[in-house]
Design a protein around this motif. Structure first.
Motif, PDB file in Angstrom:
ATOM      1  N   UNK A  78      10.319  59.480  51.313  1.00 30.52           N
ATOM      2  CA  UNK A  78       9.117  58.661  51.452  1.00 30.52           C
ATOM      3  C   UNK A  78       9.649  57.226  51.395  1.00 30.52           C
ATOM      4  N   UNK A  79       9.345  56.420  52.414  1.00 29.92           N
ATOM      5  CA  UNK A  79       9.921  55.083  52.538  1.00 29.92           C
ATOM      6  C   UNK A  79       8.810  54.041  52.540  1.00 29.92           C
ATOM      7  N   UNK A  80       9.018  52.988  51.765  1.00 31.40           N
ATOM      8  CA  UNK A  80       8.107  51.844  51.752  1.00 31.40           C
ATOM      9  C   UNK A  80       8.918  50.602  52.113  1.00 31.40           C
ATOM     10  N   UNK A  81       8.472  49.853  53.111  1.00 32.04           N
ATOM     11  CA  UNK A  81       9.188  48.676  53.598  1.00 32.04           C
ATOM     12  C   UNK A  81       8.353  47.428  53.363  1.00 32.04           C
ATOM     13  N   UNK A  82       8.999  46.394  52.824  1.00 34.13           N
ATOM     14  CA  UNK A  82       8.338  45.108  52.597  1.00 34.13           C
ATOM     15  C   UNK A  82       9.214  44.003  53.186  1.00 34.13           C
TER      16      UNK A  82
END
Length: 95
Positions: A78-82
């Motif tokens: 699960x990837x979260x990009x900011x």
């Protein structure tokens, strides 16, 4: 462009042990390659979790997308990009 990326990994417990070992070795080799070429600037483990916080330096969102999709563990992440921008109070921003 700098991006903060959180990756939470969930490898299936029933994955064949040999396949798991190969997957992890391939992932490590890819991560080291990206760090050596200056794309993956920081890689930090989140204590107590199979997760990391990373900083990538890439030319575009498309390049980051392609890199993430090529990670061997990507199907289990699960990837979260900011996106990141320099803060005016950072030492690097001072004249």
């Amino acid at each position: 462009m700098l991006f903060h990326v959180r990756m939470d990994v969930a490898i299936p417990r029933d994955l064949d042990p040999d396949e798991r070992d190969t997957l992890l070795a391939t992932e490590k080799a890819r991560a080291l390659e990206l760090q050596r070429n200056g794309t993956w600037l920081h890689l930090w483990r989140i204590v107590g979790q199979y997760s990391n916080i990373s900083v990538f330096d890439v030319e575009s969102t498309d390049e980051l997308h392609e890199i993430l999709w090529t990670l061997p563990l990507f199907p289990f992440m699960k990837v979260q990009v900011t996106p990141l921008a320099q803060h005016p109070s950072a030492l690097a921003a001072q004249p």
